[in-house]
Motif scaffolding. Structure first.
Motif, PDB file in Angstrom:
ATOM      1  N   CYS A 145     -16.538  -3.111  -2.886  1.00 58.28           N
ATOM      2  CA  CYS A 145     -16.348  -4.457  -3.412  1.00 58.28           C
ATOM      3  C   CYS A 145     -17.324  -5.518  -3.045  1.00 58.28           C
ATOM      4  O   CYS A 145     -17.705  -6.280  -3.922  1.00 58.28           O
ATOM      5  CB  CYS A 145     -14.854  -4.837  -2.722  1.00 58.28           C
ATOM      6  N   PHE A 171     -13.581   0.976   0.629  1.00 62.33           N
ATOM      7  CA  PHE A 171     -13.339   0.034  -0.557  1.00 62.33           C
ATOM      8  C   PHE A 171     -13.700  -1.259  -0.164  1.00 62.33           C
ATOM      9  O   PHE A 171     -14.306  -1.864  -1.459  1.00 62.33           O
ATOM     10  CB  PHE A 171     -11.991   0.226  -0.774  1.00 62.33           C
ATOM     11  N   THR A 184       1.342  -3.418  -9.683  1.00 66.75           N
ATOM     12  CA  THR A 184       0.538  -2.392 -10.308  1.00 66.75           C
ATOM     13  C   THR A 184       0.743  -2.071 -11.727  1.00 66.75           C
ATOM     14  O   THR A 184       1.851  -2.632 -12.057  1.00 66.75           O
ATOM     15  CB  THR A 184       0.556  -1.092  -9.523  1.00 66.75           C
ATOM     16  N   HIS A 229     -12.051  -2.633 -10.929  1.00 65.78           N
ATOM     17  CA  HIS A 229     -11.355  -1.540 -10.491  1.00 65.78           C
ATOM     18  C   HIS A 229     -11.576  -0.237 -11.201  1.00 65.78           C
ATOM     19  O   HIS A 229     -11.694   0.770 -10.757  1.00 65.78           O
ATOM     20  CB  HIS A 229      -9.915  -1.771 -10.541  1.00 65.78           C
ATOM     21  N   TYR A 238     -10.557  -6.486  -3.584  1.00 65.61           N
ATOM     22  CA  TYR A 238     -10.034  -5.468  -2.744  1.00 65.61           C
ATOM     23  C   TYR A 238      -8.444  -5.516  -2.799  1.00 65.61           C
ATOM     24  O   TYR A 238      -7.941  -4.350  -2.763  1.00 65.61           O
ATOM     25  CB  TYR A 238     -10.410  -5.849  -1.249  1.00 65.61           C
ATOM     26  N   ASP A 283      -5.023   4.082  -7.257  1.00 65.66           N
ATOM     27  CA  ASP A 283      -4.377   2.617  -7.609  1.00 65.66           C
ATOM     28  C   ASP A 283      -4.806   1.705  -6.698  1.00 65.66           C
ATOM     29  O   ASP A 283      -5.228   2.100  -5.468  1.00 65.66           O
ATOM     30  CB  ASP A 283      -3.051   3.036  -7.569  1.00 65.66           C
ATOM     31  N   CYS A 284      -4.842   0.362  -7.156  1.00 69.83           N
ATOM     32  CA  CYS A 284      -5.349  -0.847  -6.345  1.00 69.83           C
ATOM     33  C   CYS A 284      -4.396  -1.722  -6.424  1.00 69.83           C
ATOM     34  O   CYS A 284      -4.547  -2.856  -7.519  1.00 69.83           O
ATOM     35  CB  CYS A 284      -6.722  -1.265  -6.391  1.00 69.83           C
ATOM     36  N   PHE A 295     -12.937   3.345  -9.781  1.00 71.05           N
ATOM     37  CA  PHE A 295     -12.014   4.522  -9.761  1.00 71.05           C
ATOM     38  C   PHE A 295     -12.567   5.736  -9.965  1.00 71.05           C
ATOM     39  O   PHE A 295     -12.162   6.713  -9.979  1.00 71.05           O
ATOM     40  CB  PHE A 295     -10.653   4.217 -10.531  1.00 71.05           C
ATOM     41  N   SER A 345      -4.854  -5.473  -2.576  1.00 68.78           N
ATOM     42  CA  SER A 345      -4.040  -4.712  -1.420  1.00 68.78           C
ATOM     43  C   SER A 345      -4.576  -3.474  -0.906  1.00 68.78           C
ATOM     44  O   SER A 345      -4.034  -2.806  -0.208  1.00 68.78           O
ATOM     45  CB  SER A 345      -2.438  -4.441  -1.816  1.00 68.78           C
ATOM     46  N   GLY A 346      -5.768  -3.165  -1.576  1.00 70.33           N
ATOM     47  CA  GLY A 346      -6.350  -1.969  -0.972  1.00 70.33           C
ATOM     48  C   GLY A 346      -6.362  -0.755  -1.742  1.00 70.33           C
ATOM     49  O   GLY A 346      -5.354  -0.664  -2.626  1.00 70.33           O
ATOM     50  N   LEU A 347      -7.203   0.069  -1.810  1.00 70.36           N
ATOM     51  CA  LEU A 347      -7.232   1.265  -2.533  1.00 70.36           C
ATOM     52  C   LEU A 347      -6.231   2.344  -2.000  1.00 70.36           C
ATOM     53  O   LEU A 347      -6.156   2.749  -0.773  1.00 70.36           O
ATOM     54  CB  LEU A 347      -8.809   2.054  -2.444  1.00 70.36           C
TER      55      LEU A 347
END
Length: 397
Positions: free
Chosen positions: A71, A67, A390, A349, A35, A371-372, A353, A37-39
């Motif tokens: 995951c 998300f 990122t 990821h 996960y 972005d994740c 995506f 910092s999150g989608l």
């Protein structure tokens, strides 16, 4: 297509995971690391109008819940199912949902190898009618974007070929086999012996603790000791003799127990027999009170390490190794281990995506990309706790 011989395979896997504290902790840790910092939908290069449309979409969809759910499906079963719902006119995607993988089943593939539908239902119970099963059209595994375009392409009379506005997209971890349902990498844990060994150690420790009496002192009293008391106190009645025995035992117990009695002295008589051995009237032996089950400490550490190794989780990161004397990594080592664990989520990821690239492209959001960011723990000299990293930029957190 059944998942397992009786269609109950995912539920047995969940039961095995939930039955072991180390395995369940490793699974949620892997899901949380994936996960990151999150989608997020990065709109830094988008126009104001596009940013407004994306914000409206995000307000109507809980990406955080979605998300984290996919995951967990990825880490548990090796695939996840996303549902996209289009507007009534088919002009844009308005909703994205997650269907729990354990309740999803694939329809049989056609002659070309394409799976046409996802069947969603509570397969824990017997299905009595078709009304209890939700049938969702599945976009092609290999080219979902082209398949979606083909389905919505206008046919004769400018009407789309399909009136469906709800489609399933499967994100699947590529595996060496080609079965309907992928076999998770940690499946070897159940085929080997370490899962059962760890459970047996726990059962053995519990049985030893339950069946061992917590005796602190062993008191030996000779019969002549009681005869001496009865003679000295002139007790001849049998009942009074028994009451006096109980009273004397209580005195000895009260003498031995209690913090206020520490340091007191007990006198007892003895004589030496003709063969030279001492014969005591009262002997008090202290019973060792070390913690039971300590003889399995090294075995349980070994079993936990084997499980963490199979789950690709360093035991120091989840604190699953018991005991006080085990080696522990430094803060720098733990920070690097955590960074490595997050960096290894890149392929997952990329697979997750795919559905979001389709949503962004279908809705015509120029300058937007999914972005994740992952959380990189900072060193003390940077004067900050962590920063978001990122592929495109670095931000402080």
């Amino acid at each position: 297509m059944p998942w397992g011989a009786d269609n109950e395979m995912p539920y047995r896997i969940l039961e095995l995971i939930e039955s072991d504290e180390t395995l369940s902790t490793c699974q949620i840790f892997n899901a949380e690391v994936c996960y990151g910092s999150g989608l997020v939908y990065d709109t830094s290069q988008a126009s104001a109008a596009t940013k407004s449309q994306v914000q409206e979409f995000l307000m109507d969809n809980s990406l955080a819940s979605y998300f984290l759910g996919v995951c967990q499906d990825f880490k548990h079963f090796g695939f996840c199912v996303s549902i996209i719902i289009l507007s009534s006119d088919g002009s844009k995607v308005v909703r994205i949902l997650r269907k729990e993988a354990c309740y999803c089943r694939f329809a049989p593939a056609d002659k070309s190898g394409r799976i046409p539908y996802i069947l969603y239902a509570n397969w824990r119970k017997s299905i009595s009618s078709k009304d209890e099963v939700e049938k969702i059209e599945l976009l092609d595994f290999h080219s979902p974007w082209a398949d979606l375009q083909e389905r919505l392409k206008p046919a004769k009379g400018n009407k789309p070929k399909s009136s469906t506005r709800k489609f399933a997209i499967v994100s699947r971890v590529p595996t060496p086999d080609s079965t309907y349902y992928p076999i998770p990498y940690y499946g070897s844990l159940f085929k080997g012996n370490w899962y059962n060994i760890k459970r047996l150690i726990g059962m053995a420790k519990e049985a030893k603790l339950k069946n061992s009496a917590p005796i602190k002192y062993h008191i030996e009293i000779a019969n002549r000791f009681w005869d001496g008391i009865f003679k000295a106190e002139g007790i001849t009645d049998r009942k009074k003799q028994m009451d006096r025995v109980v009273e004397e035992k209580e005195k000895i117990i009260n003498f031995l127990t209690g913090m206020e009695n520490s340091g007191k002295v007990l006198f007892s008589t003895f004589y030496i027999s003709p063969d030279g051995h001492e014969q005591h009237d009262v002997v008090i032996n202290k019973v060792e009170t070390e913690k039971e089950g300590g003889d399995w400490s090294t075995d349980i550490i070994e079993a936990v390490n084997m499980m963490c190794f199979t789950m690709r989780v360093h035991s120091n990161l989840v604190g699953s190794v018991p005991g006080k004397s085990q080696t522990n990594n430094s803060g720098s080592d733990k920070r690097e281990l955590y960074t490595i664990a997050q960096a290894l989520q890149k392929p997952y990821h990329d697979l997750l995506f795919t559905v979001h690239h389709i949503i962004i492209r279908f809705n015509g959001w120029e300058g937007v990309h999914p972005d994740c960011p992952f959380i990189m723990l900072s060193t003390l000299d940077e004067n900050r706790d962590a920063k978001l990293v990122t592929p495109n930029k670095t931000e402080e957190e």
